[in-house]
Every structure is written in C-alpha cells, then in structure tokens.
Design a protein around this motif. Sequence first.
Motif, PDB file in Angstrom:
ATOM      1  N   ARG A  54       0.829  -1.182   0.000  1.00 37.95           N
ATOM      2  CA  ARG A  54       0.000   0.000   0.000  1.00 37.95           C
ATOM      3  C   ARG A  54       0.872   1.243   0.000  1.00 37.95           C
ATOM      4  NH1 ARG A  54      -1.837   0.829   4.518  1.00 37.95           N
ATOM      5  NH2 ARG A  54      -3.545   2.240   4.000  1.00 37.95           N
ATOM      6  N   GLY A  60      -6.514  10.382   3.807  1.00 41.44           N
ATOM      7  CA  GLY A  60      -7.923  10.649   4.008  1.00 41.44           C
ATOM      8  C   GLY A  60      -8.511  11.779   3.183  1.00 41.44           C
ATOM      9  N   ARG A  80     -12.227   3.277  -7.491  1.00 42.86           N
ATOM     10  CA  ARG A  80     -12.459   3.825  -6.155  1.00 42.86           C
ATOM     11  C   ARG A  80     -11.934   2.896  -5.064  1.00 42.86           C
ATOM     12  NH1 ARG A  80     -17.592   3.796  -5.328  1.00 42.86           N
ATOM     13  NH2 ARG A  80     -18.319   3.093  -7.385  1.00 42.86           N
ATOM     14  N   GLY A  81     -12.061   1.585  -5.299  1.00 41.46           N
ATOM     15  CA  GLY A  81     -11.512   0.638  -4.346  1.00 41.46           C
ATOM     16  C   GLY A  81      -9.999   0.749  -4.244  1.00 41.46           C
ATOM     17  N   ALA A  84      -9.176   3.861  -2.250  1.00 37.19           N
ATOM     18  CA  ALA A  84      -9.415   3.625  -0.825  1.00 37.19           C
ATOM     19  C   ALA A  84      -8.273   2.816  -0.209  1.00 37.19           C
ATOM     20  CB  ALA A  84     -10.748   2.899  -0.630  1.00 37.19           C
ATOM     21  N   ARG A  85      -7.729   1.885  -0.981  1.00 34.33           N
ATOM     22  CA  ARG A  85      -6.607   1.071  -0.500  1.00 34.33           C
ATOM     23  C   ARG A  85      -5.395   1.926  -0.162  1.00 34.33           C
ATOM     24  NH1 ARG A  85      -2.271  -1.992  -2.914  1.00 34.33           N
ATOM     25  NH2 ARG A  85      -1.870  -3.890  -1.697  1.00 34.33           N
ATOM     26  N   ASP A  87      -5.608   4.993   1.041  1.00 38.26           N
ATOM     27  CA  ASP A  87      -6.033   5.956   2.061  1.00 38.26           C
ATOM     28  C   ASP A  87      -6.686   7.225   1.523  1.00 38.26           C
ATOM     29  OD1 ASP A  87      -5.220   4.187   3.954  1.00 38.26           O
ATOM     30  OD2 ASP A  87      -3.428   5.287   4.570  1.00 38.26           O
ATOM     31  N   ARG A  89     -10.319   8.971   0.417  1.00 42.64           N
ATOM     32  CA  ARG A  89     -11.753   8.791   0.657  1.00 42.64           C
ATOM     33  C   ARG A  89     -12.449   9.033  -0.669  1.00 42.64           C
ATOM     34  NH1 ARG A  89     -13.267  11.856   6.193  1.00 42.64           N
ATOM     35  NH2 ARG A  89     -15.171  10.619   5.911  1.00 42.64           N
ATOM     36  N   ALA A  90     -12.619   7.950  -1.412  1.00 40.47           N
ATOM     37  CA  ALA A  90     -13.125   8.037  -2.789  1.00 40.47           C
ATOM     38  C   ALA A  90     -14.643   7.899  -2.811  1.00 40.47           C
ATOM     39  CB  ALA A  90     -12.482   6.953  -3.648  1.00 40.47           C
ATOM     40  N   HIS A  91     -15.280   8.806  -3.561  1.00 39.78           N
ATOM     41  CA  HIS A  91     -16.737   8.840  -3.635  1.00 39.78           C
ATOM     42  C   HIS A  91     -17.207   8.743  -5.086  1.00 39.78           C
ATOM     43  CE1 HIS A  91     -16.967  10.318   0.558  1.00 39.78           C
ATOM     44  NE2 HIS A  91     -15.882  11.011   0.254  1.00 39.78           N
TER      45      HIS A  91
END
Length: 273
Positions: A54, A60, A80-81, A84-85, A87, A89-91
């Motif tokens: 990672r 964040g 998005r995944g 997120a991996r 760090d 904050r994906a929307h």
Amino acid sequence: MYDFEGENSVEGGTDRGPSRGPGGAPHRALMLLEAPRLVGELASSFAVDLVAPRRPGGEGRPVLVVPGFQATDMMTGRLRGHLARHDFRAHGWAQGANIGLTDERIDGLVTRFEQLRAEHDEPVSIVGWSFGGVLARWLAHTYPDDVRQIVCLGSPWRAEGERTHATAMFERSRRKHGMSDRARPMMELLRGPVPVPCTAVYSKTDGIVPWRGCAVDESVQPVAENVVVPSSHVGMVANPLVLDVVVDRLCQDPAEWRGFSWRAALLAKWGAA
C-alpha cells in the motif's frame, strides 16, 4: 461527445470515410479490441494489488470519481476501491447513469460536489473518466478554490475530439433525454486553461476516442501535464498502470508540484523511494 461542431452525426456510427486522423474516431479494429483488453486489464490490476504494498499517501483526502458517458458508479468501483486502499476517501457521483448534459445531471453533479466539499471541509480532487473528465474540467472552472486537482482519463475535451465512436450514442441520448441550455456555455468554459493542476491520461491505442482530443496544452496553464499509457478506453478505470498514475498524481501537493515520472511513481509504489 455531442457533435457541437458538425451537428450532423450519422445515426449508425461516427465514420465519414477513413476513421483515422486527428479529428476522426479511432480505427474500428481498436474498438473491437476494447472488451478483451478490459478483461486483461481488470485481472492484472487485481493481481498487482495482491503483491504490491500500500502507498498510504492519500491521508484521508476526498476524491470525487465521475463516470463516463452511459457509465455508472458501479463501473468505477475498481478505481475507487484502489484509491481507498491507498487511504483516499473516494466517492462516486451518485447520479445513476451518466446520460450527458441534461439539467438533472448537471444540477445533481453540482449538489454532489458541494455536499462533499462541505462534508470534508477541504478542497476535493476529481478523477473523471472519459466524458466524466470533461465534467471535471467544468467543475474546476466553476469552483477553482474548492477543487484540489483533476485527473482526466481518456477525456476528449477539445473540439477536434468531439467525433468519437460514441458520438451517435450522445446524439440518441440527446433526442431521448434532451440537453440543457447550459451545455454550449459549459463546453466553451471548460475548453479554457484549467485553473487547478490538471493531468490528462490518455492512450494512443484508445478504441473509442481520438487521443489527440484528450491532450492538454502544457504551456498555457499553471500546472498541466500529459501522461501516455498503454490502455484501452473502457479499461482506463482498471488498467494497473493508469491506477498507478492516478494515485501518484493525487499524492502530489499542488503547492509543490512535481511533474510525473514513471521511475518516481514506481519507486514510490514499491516502497523504494
């Protein structure tokens, strides 16, 4: 995109004669390879994540991911995944299918962006895929103090990039869903130099859009850069090299921007930098 320049799209496709050239859609052979290439890109990206460490550089920070034309948040889930991996904050954009420049989708995008900006209380980065990248440029022009940076994946924002293998789909959508009176002013605005850091990621083997229509002018705005990747168009949200570029760019500090380097990106990815 919409055929604003010609206003004479062909119902059955976008070709008028040879499909090669700066203003024409990519060769049909590349279009036919889109699906099998996507399968390989998706599988390889999951395989890489199994062994790659990672890179917790997201800290964040919020990222809004805008899907391409006729795409949904489900289709950007892999991207998005991955964010997120690392760090972020994906929307998703939470608007259902991207059916183009209708009043409903424009207003929904604005509401979603303003919601995320207020929720996180800091500028939001935007990653736009294909037509989603065109919308990312518009948001950057509309909210220059609230957008941290944008990354556009295979996004034909130039007038000469309007005719693609998806143009007929845009025209059918316009007839079915209508088009906002704001569409032309939006396109005129977003074609100006973007006031925030802008990275254009594109592929010269893109099977849907002409890559020349995606490139940015690196000399006419404060921070603009082009990154060329070997990717399909549909696979831009899953290709492991594209994902590396997106993460690397989103980790950049806009105040101390460093131009993209494959060597630096891969060293950072594998923990050697």
